[in-house]
Write a protein that holds these residues in place. Structure first.
Motif, PDB file in Angstrom:
ATOM      1  N   TYR B  43       2.852  -0.158  -4.898  1.00 41.55           N
ATOM      2  CA  TYR B  43       2.835  -0.166  -3.439  1.00 41.55           C
ATOM      3  C   TYR B  43       3.199   1.204  -2.875  1.00 41.55           C
ATOM      4  O   TYR B  43       2.618   1.662  -1.894  1.00 41.55           O
ATOM      5  N   THR B  46       0.223   3.459  -2.629  1.00 37.76           N
ATOM      6  CA  THR B  46      -0.969   3.146  -1.832  1.00 37.76           C
ATOM      7  C   THR B  46      -1.281   4.346  -0.939  1.00 37.76           C
ATOM      8  O   THR B  46      -0.385   5.042  -0.482  1.00 37.76           O
ATOM      9  N   ARG B  51      -2.229   1.705   3.573  1.00 36.52           N
ATOM     10  CA  ARG B  51      -0.945   1.179   4.022  1.00 36.52           C
ATOM     11  C   ARG B  51      -0.960   0.957   5.539  1.00 36.52           C
ATOM     12  O   ARG B  51      -0.445  -0.039   6.042  1.00 36.52           O
ATOM     13  N   GLY B 163       6.744   2.593   2.309  1.00 36.42           N
ATOM     14  CA  GLY B 163       6.288   2.353   0.941  1.00 36.42           C
ATOM     15  C   GLY B 163       7.245   1.490   0.146  1.00 36.42           C
ATOM     16  O   GLY B 163       7.191   1.458  -1.080  1.00 36.42           O
ATOM     17  N   THR B 198       4.957  -7.297  -2.902  1.00 37.29           N
ATOM     18  CA  THR B 198       5.143  -6.379  -1.773  1.00 37.29           C
ATOM     19  C   THR B 198       5.966  -7.012  -0.655  1.00 37.29           C
ATOM     20  O   THR B 198       6.677  -6.328   0.074  1.00 37.29           O
TER      21      THR B 198
END
Lengths: 516, 516
Positions: B43, B46, B51, B163, B198
């Motif tokens: 994640y 990304t 995002r 993030g 996430t």
């Protein structure tokens, strides 16, 4: 701790140095902190030019101390002349860098979101933001950088730059140095007509003085460079206050180095020599000294260790800063050597003329022992390092996962070796999670003072992982943002008024002013 | 706490709401945190566009819930429709604002100090710096903003923008709302192909689930909005971990307001009415509700109090969020009214149809009593406020000096009154030292979500006074800088490569790129 004065001590000769310096007690601390608080109101509102000139003057006056200062530092620390001179240059350069930071004004973080009276359903108020200093800062000087991390070192320079008065607890290992530099700062305070309480140095030993400073209600933040035990006790004292304050403690790190197979194969011997040079620099008395090297067994491994062994065995003992540090080093390496699975590979050359010698030591273990024995991660402050021989790639992940937070982490990878590059690409994202600075094909000793450096890192390397104690961003530690809503022009801080009278960088609705 | 499910509750009617929602235990917390850690590696890497689109999608999906969401929030909180709709707009606006922050990339703090190979005495290495997320964040939802400070509120939006995967502890007062919004976020996770870990929502009551989250080794930071007791217990739990983590707790504030003599004389009655409207808004269940007003006795003082009394006496009771909050409010105002030297001036209009009513209360004391009785600074969460009648100017300084850290501090000063302006110029620098946001001639309720806002403040308003939990700078709480030394291009994060392939704002040798 009832002594009322203390002496410097020459670790090269063991000689007590004259004169005696008076030791400060809790009453002196209370007085200095009250004066600092009194000074805060005026000092934080000094113009950017005045404050910058003040920092420049401190640098000038330190330089004006000339040989007197260099001689005193050498006598009190046993550090060689070249190191002392370069540290002095770093210290004055740091002060002048912060003067330029102050002048630029970007550190004020000025932001304006103008009013939108016609917005629906509700009008937007005028909001402006800037940073203000937290208040007086207590700075704890380190033993190992008697200039750059001491009385007028990075913590002091960045706090003064932020508009925070400073009360320094001088390190008892270099009282004369502290007195000289402290006087230079006080003269600069007077020259610029700043309040007396803007700066003070207190000399002390033991925990009482430090605790008095950290718990004083007038102190609003703490900068510390030193041992983990010392740092954590300040963190605990600060957290137990009726109003807790932040402690920016840079505490300990073993600065792991990973030598990948291609690098080992291509340049094992060369790297082994460079490794030994790095961890024995300054008798290893550097926060960034590489105390752990991981290498997979294979071609070049023997060349690496042999070269390191040869270099260490030829390295003469060097004086350590204090008898306490010397004793801690000796017991640290004794404990290390006694651990089952750890082998002593080399010691340096003894020198009976040095009163407090650091005899370099190189040790070897294997990855299994390393993973089983957490104490192998403990920092030994001094010129000792441990090579960990890895059996295979898989265990490398476990090792990285087992590591504590570090100031630095280093990879050596052969530029043209696809295997090394692939492995480096896998390891770097893991290493950046545990360190403040990541290096490739270098050695962690030597910390640049600039804009892009981070001298910090995850706990327990520091108590405040989001910060740096070196470089221009160190100023941020001592600042806090305040927002002003619908405050009329006449009452606004100058840097937030329309037309930007101070000419500092600002953001309007989030974008740099003038960029629209 | 052995219940395995819980129900919402309508504070207007006292009715238990269907359905029942499953309660999470420590095992669920451990699983969610492990999944979050697993997701972290992917994640955090990304792309900025992905995002940002993810955050936009969350906003879209919350809007797509339509009336189902609005009705559920109203039923679970007793908040009126207009407030719920505006809070929903704020929540989705906040998510889209953070999407724009992510796209801009300034939050990466990219800095490059290029190598200077020819520098003497030592060459300068290449140093590059950027911010990385700390790791998975535990977010504790607040009761009083079931959307904007809850499952997909400011803490979640800023952490996801940084993030960081998020594990939310949903507030038991609005389980259905949390379930709906949580599902919207999970759908957005799936839509963008992000790792399952996430985002997660756990519903719980009591301290066990919260402690499990804060002490989980995979959690690296905590966002919290709530009571001082709750916040401080999380701070203590986080500090006691083997590796302590930061807790960004926004805890309590009485938001002092100072009405200066000219303003009182010119507009006493008008200000009294506006004050009453501000502290009774939303049954006073706002972090920024003005719980203390200081005014010097003199012309306009009676008009101010009379107007406030009249407004409060005409204000109907409104539902409070939970029975616990209602009970705490009732005992808080009872305690306040019982203090010697405190007089009840007015209560609102009772409404027997409300199951958990907040009956507004206005109280009066004098500056002597205020200075002698520290408990008068305690926040009473709800529509209660205390007017402090000041005898003279001198005691005002003592009062400001006695105040705890606050989210806001407000001055009312007549624009054309030289006395007010002079007094305001003296007070503002003192107020900015105790508050995160300073207002002139306004009321603190209503917090803009923008670039220049600070929703934060000195302890005990928050546990992290240098930060804000509202506005674009909230992202900074979940980031840490890492420096890269001599890292070859192929191994560098994209945002730090030569040529700026991501097009993010960067600083080269401290100056904005392209400005030289």
């Amino acid at each position: 701790m009832s002594a009322t004065e203390l002496h410097g001590f020459d670790p090269r000769t063991g000689a007590r140095l004259e004169p005696a310096y008076p030791v400060a007690g809790p009453d002196d601390a209370a007085r200095a902190c009250a004066l600092a608080w009194e000074a805060f109101g005026a000092y934080r509102r000094t113009g950017l030019k005045t404050r910058a000139a003040f920092l420049d003057t401190i640098a000038d006056r330190i330089e004006a101390l000339g040989e007197t200062l260099v001689d005193r530092v050498m006598a009190e620390t046993g550090l060689p002349r070249a190191r002392v001179e370069s540290e002095r240059a770093r210290t004055t350069g740091q002060l002048r860098l912060f003067a330029s930071v102050v002048r630029d004004g970007g550190w004020l973080g000025a932001r304006i979101d103008p009013a939108l009276p016609g917005r629906t359903p509700l009008p937007r108020p005028d909001l402006r933001q800037r940073r203000i200093p937290l208040g007086p800062v207590a700075v704890f000087a380190a033993s190992n950088f008697p200039l750059a991390f001491s009385v007028a070192g990075g913590d002091t320079a960045s706090a003064l730059a932020a508009g925070a008065p400073v009360v320094v607890k001088a390190h008892p290992a270099h009282p004369g140095t502290s007195e000289l530099v402290g006087r230079a700062v006080r003269e600069a305070v007077a020259e610029h007509g700043l309040p007396e309480g803007t700066f003070a140095v207190l000399l002390g030993h033991g925990h009482d003085l430090g605790t008095a400073l950290v718990t004083d209600p007038h102190i609003k933040a703490v900068g510390f460079t030193g041992s983990r035990g010392g740092g954590l006790s300040l963190v605990a004292a600060a957290a137990a206050r009726p109003v807790p304050i932040p402690v920016f403690a840079e505490m300990s790190s073993v600065n792991p180095v990973f030598v990948l197979p291609g690098a080992l194969r291509d340049s094992g011997a060369e790297l082994g020599g460079a490794f030994a040079a790095s961890f024995t620099t300054g008798a290893g008395q550097l926060c960034t000294s590489p105390g752990l090297v991981f290498a997979l067994d294979g071609p070049g491994f023997e060349a690496f260790t042999d070269a390191a062994v040869a270099a260490v065995a030829a390295t003469p003992a060097a004086p350590m800063l204090t008898t306490g540090i010397g004793a801690a080093y000796d017991s640290g390496v004794d404990r290390l050597a006694a651990i089952e699975g750890v082998r002593e590979l080399a010691r340096g050359v003894e020198d009976p003329d040095i009163a407090v010698p650091c005899l370099p030591g190189l040790y070897l273990t294997d990855d299994e022992t390393f993973l089983a024995e957490p104490s192998l991660q403990d920092e030994i402050f001094g010129a000792a390092s441990l090579i960990v021989r890895g059996r295979d790639r898989d265990r490398l992940d476990a090792i990285v996962g087992s590591l504590e937070g570090q100031l630095t982490a280093t990879l050596h990878a052969a530029p043209d070796d696809p295997g090394d590059q692939a492995l480096a690409a896998e390891l770097l994202p893991e290493l950046e999670l545990i360190a403040g600075r990541v290096l490739v094909n270098g050695w962690p000793t030597g910390v640049e003072v600039g804009h892009a450096v981070v001298h910090g890192g995850p706990y327990p390397a520091t108590s405040a992982p989001a910060t740096t104690s070196v470089g221009t961003r160190a100023i941020e530690r001592f600042l806090r943002s305040v927002s002003y809503q619908n405050v009329p022009a006449g009452l606004l801080p100058e840097e937030l008024r329309d037309g930007d009278p101070l000419g500092v960088p600002r953001r309007i609705d989030g974008a740099p002013e003038g960029s629209g």
